[in-house]
Design a protein around this motif. Sequence first.
Motif, PDB file in Angstrom:
ATOM      1  N   ILE A  81      19.663   1.633   5.102  1.00 26.73           N
ATOM      2  CA  ILE A  81      19.110   1.951   3.875  1.00 26.73           C
ATOM      3  C   ILE A  81      17.497   1.786   3.778  1.00 26.73           C
ATOM      4  O   ILE A  81      16.825   0.775   4.352  1.00 26.73           O
ATOM      5  N   GLY A  83      13.858   1.588   2.731  1.00 32.29           N
ATOM      6  CA  GLY A  83      13.361   1.020   1.659  1.00 32.29           C
ATOM      7  C   GLY A  83      11.876   1.225   1.498  1.00 32.29           C
ATOM      8  O   GLY A  83      11.346   0.630   0.367  1.00 32.29           O
ATOM      9  N   ILE A 120      19.082  -4.050  -2.639  1.00 32.01           N
ATOM     10  CA  ILE A 120      19.412  -3.556  -1.260  1.00 32.01           C
ATOM     11  C   ILE A 120      20.177  -4.528  -0.412  1.00 32.01           C
ATOM     12  O   ILE A 120      21.441  -4.058   0.391  1.00 32.01           O
ATOM     13  N   GLU A 121      20.166  -5.751  -0.358  1.00 30.09           N
ATOM     14  CA  GLU A 121      20.758  -6.714   0.085  1.00 30.09           C
ATOM     15  C   GLU A 121      22.219  -6.870  -0.137  1.00 30.09           C
ATOM     16  O   GLU A 121      23.142  -6.718   0.659  1.00 30.09           O
ATOM     17  N   ALA A 124      23.632  -3.310   1.082  1.00 27.74           N
ATOM     18  CA  ALA A 124      24.084  -3.555   2.594  1.00 27.74           C
ATOM     19  C   ALA A 124      25.292  -4.342   3.072  1.00 27.74           C
ATOM     20  O   ALA A 124      26.106  -3.928   3.776  1.00 27.74           O
TER      21      ALA A 124
END
Lengths: 159, 387
Positions: A81, A83, A120-121, A124
């Motif tokens: 991803i 970022g 994002i975490e 993921a």
Amino acid sequence: MDGTEPLTIPGNWNFSYRYFAGDTATRFFSELRDNSRIMGTRNPVSGNVMVPARTFSDADYVETTEWVEVSNEGKLEAFSIVGTKFPGLPDPPFVLGYVTLDGADTAILNHVTGVDLSDIEVAAQELLKQPRVKAVFKDQREGRITDFCFEVLHDGAEK
Amino acid sequence: MTDRIAIAGVGQTVYRRRHSDKNSAELVREAATAALEDANIGLDGIDLIVGGVAPDALAGIHNIDLLSISRPGIPYFRINTGGATGSSALLAGMTWIASGRAKAVLVVAAERMGHATTAQSIFNSIFDPIYEKDISMSTISMVALRATMLMQKYGFTSDHWAGLAARNSAVAMLNDTVDNPRFFTKDQVRSSAVLAWPIHLLEACPTSEGACAVVLMSDPNVGDRKAAWIHGTGALSDTYAMGDRFHRPEGSLVNLVTLERSAAKAYSEAGVTDPLNDLDMVEIQAPFASSEVMAYLGLGLCDGNDAVAFTERAIDGTAGIAIQPSGGPQACNPVSATALIRITEAALQIQGKAGRRQLDGIRRTISTGQGGATQFSTAVILGNERP
């Protein structure tokens, strides 16, 4: 030196190119553009189907001989991803990944959509489960790899 | 190896983001002159120069080696295998000595990326323009893809990447070739910006410029110089296509088949049967923590079952072998030179000339090179004794 700021001479590379894709990639992209189909080529010695289509297999230098349509669905093998904004690259966040489509023996790189990137975490952790994905085609196709992207299938189909 | 070859001298510039006080030839001359002095030889004793430069676009000068590395009156050629350029150049120089064409070879690798104002968009141009470049790949996302595979396959977490990055940053504080080394903790890595998940800003190697030079000599010419001897080498290429490396039987994208086989050849030449016991030190060409972990596996320092535990011992400094005593490429990664720096660092440790980062009892070492999308691997074993 005597404290003088070191001199900098400005420069700029701005060359234009046209990359010759070759006959095999030309057919691969025509199938994408005209028929929304993803095609591979088969290595007659190993039997492997290469997607995207190649004229020959890099592993053994054998010419591929047969065109094979593969599924629009497959498994997300690896991803990242992005970022951070890098000059010349799209605005973040976006996902890219390698997907093995059903019927293919190699993985193909493309953008991956259909996952909530607000955290994002969290996104993921979902993508680490190697979800099933499906190729989604643009309405306006021009014969480029960006004519499609992958969309994550959420209907309980992991691995 | 039939002919014994030694590293008789090394020279390095400091590595920093920008050497704005030196043009490219001046930068190279500083490292080359230092290596020649260290080897106590003049340019008139050099039979060949091998230049190592990876992509020209980072410097914005095509064939930058022609204006900065080649010298009048001496045969010259250039090597480019991406991040493995420096070690590949050394291996190429060795062939001239091994074949009897040269007694002494000067290998010079130089990185001038400080010229570039947009390094990542230049790195995008190294990808296949037909099938992959349009997917906005960069060298960072290329590495990130593999880091996610390691997490899936072996159970690594973001803590491991941050822990290794922090560990390397702490070690690099002793390395006087790194200008302004950055120190940070694991938590600082984890809270820095996400470049390309799982890679955070502080895990990524900084932009780095500089030059590294090595003088290679054949045995009889080494004389009483305190040399680092080459005990074994290996180098191998792989397919360019990353997508072709997922399902092959010899190993997936995170199993560095080329490194494994290069190391196996080097081990066999050097008589190394148990790398953890037979070697004292390893310098890995790993610009990211995940690249370092893949090399542990490729070098046989651990196997898949032990990969996470070994990495945790490496972070704690209890792995049973000295790992990246220079801080490695995470501290500075001048792409064209970085693989030659790994060999130079090993030579300095063997010769006892590593300054504040000197370790005790370093007698045998292995240095790796990795280039392209791990398309090229090299392994070089050095020792303090004539093999």
